[in-house]
Design a protein around this motif. Structure first.
Motif, PDB file in Angstrom:
ATOM      1  N   UNK A 133       4.039 -23.445 -32.999  1.00  0.00           N
ATOM      2  CA  UNK A 133       2.886 -24.346 -32.866  1.00  0.00           C
ATOM      3  C   UNK A 133       2.907 -25.416 -33.954  1.00  0.00           C
ATOM      4  N   UNK A 134       3.261 -25.048 -35.168  1.00  0.00           N
ATOM      5  CA  UNK A 134       3.338 -26.009 -36.259  1.00  0.00           C
ATOM      6  C   UNK A 134       4.435 -27.041 -35.977  1.00  0.00           C
ATOM      7  N   UNK A 135       5.579 -26.592 -35.527  1.00  0.00           N
ATOM      8  CA  UNK A 135       6.675 -27.503 -35.206  1.00  0.00           C
ATOM      9  C   UNK A 135       6.281 -28.431 -34.051  1.00  0.00           C
ATOM     10  N   UNK A 136       5.534 -27.913 -33.085  1.00  0.00           N
ATOM     11  CA  UNK A 136       5.065 -28.728 -31.972  1.00  0.00           C
ATOM     12  C   UNK A 136       4.116 -29.818 -32.459  1.00  0.00           C
TER      13      UNK A 136
ATOM     14  N   UNK B   1       8.896 -32.267 -28.885  1.00  0.00           N
ATOM     15  CA  UNK B   1       7.619 -31.801 -28.329  1.00  0.00           C
ATOM     16  C   UNK B   1       7.851 -30.931 -27.102  1.00  0.00           C
ATOM     17  N   UNK B   2       8.736 -31.396 -26.246  1.00  0.00           N
ATOM     18  CA  UNK B   2       9.030 -30.644 -25.026  1.00  0.00           C
ATOM     19  C   UNK B   2       9.684 -29.297 -25.366  1.00  0.00           C
ATOM     20  N   UNK B   3      10.606 -29.317 -26.303  1.00  0.00           N
ATOM     21  CA  UNK B   3      11.298 -28.088 -26.684  1.00  0.00           C
ATOM     22  C   UNK B   3      10.338 -27.077 -27.308  1.00  0.00           C
ATOM     23  N   UNK B   4       9.500 -27.535 -28.229  1.00  0.00           N
ATOM     24  CA  UNK B   4       8.579 -26.602 -28.879  1.00  0.00           C
ATOM     25  C   UNK B   4       7.463 -26.142 -27.950  1.00  0.00           C
ATOM     26  N   UNK B   5       7.047 -26.996 -27.021  1.00  0.00           N
ATOM     27  CA  UNK B   5       6.060 -26.561 -26.024  1.00  0.00           C
ATOM     28  C   UNK B   5       6.651 -25.427 -25.183  1.00  0.00           C
ATOM     29  N   UNK B   6       7.933 -25.553 -24.842  1.00  0.00           N
ATOM     30  CA  UNK B   6       8.610 -24.493 -24.099  1.00  0.00           C
ATOM     31  C   UNK B   6       8.730 -23.221 -24.917  1.00  0.00           C
ATOM     32  N   UNK B   7       8.976 -23.355 -26.208  1.00  0.00           N
ATOM     33  CA  UNK B   7       9.075 -22.187 -27.103  1.00  0.00           C
ATOM     34  C   UNK B   7       7.738 -21.457 -27.172  1.00  0.00           C
ATOM     35  N   UNK B   8       6.655 -22.226 -27.313  1.00  0.00           N
ATOM     36  CA  UNK B   8       5.319 -21.620 -27.357  1.00  0.00           C
ATOM     37  C   UNK B   8       5.059 -20.870 -26.051  1.00  0.00           C
ATOM     38  N   UNK B   9       5.351 -21.500 -24.921  1.00  0.00           N
ATOM     39  CA  UNK B   9       5.124 -20.855 -23.620  1.00  0.00           C
ATOM     40  C   UNK B   9       5.947 -19.571 -23.490  1.00  0.00           C
ATOM     41  N   UNK B  10       7.193 -19.614 -23.945  1.00  0.00           N
ATOM     42  CA  UNK B  10       8.044 -18.423 -23.867  1.00  0.00           C
ATOM     43  C   UNK B  10       7.491 -17.290 -24.723  1.00  0.00           C
TER      44      UNK B  10
END
Length: 64
Positions: free
Chosen positions: A17-20, A32-41
Motif C-alpha cells: 500500500x505504501x509503494x502504491x 501504480x498498476x503493479x502495486x495495485x495488483x500486489x495489494x489485490x493478490x
C-alpha cells in the motif's frame, strides 16, 4: 505459526500500500498498476486463509 503468517501478511500489505501511494504520487502509472495488483493478490491470500483485512472494493479488484 498462524500468528507469524498473519503478521507477515499484514506487513506485506502495508508495504504494498505504501509503494502504491508513492507510485501514484510520483505519477508512475506502471508502478501504480503493479502495486495495485500486489495489494489485490495479498487480499486474496488473506481471504483464502480466513484473515480479515479491512480494504476497499478498488483494492480488492486491483484498480490503480
Amino acid at each position: 505459526m498462524t500468528a507469524v503468517f498473519d503478521e507477515e501478511l499484514h506487513e506485506q500489505l502495508a508495504q504494498a500500500r505504501q509503494a502504491l501511494r508513492k507510485a501514484r504520487a510520483d505519477g508512475d502509472d506502471d508502478g501504480s498498476q503493479a502495486y495495485a495488483g500486489r495489494v489485490a493478490a495479498l487480499l486474496r491470500i488473506a481471504a483464502a486463509h480466513g484473515i480479515d483485512v479491512p480494504h476497499t472494493a478498488e483494492e480488492e479488484q486491483g484498480e490503480s
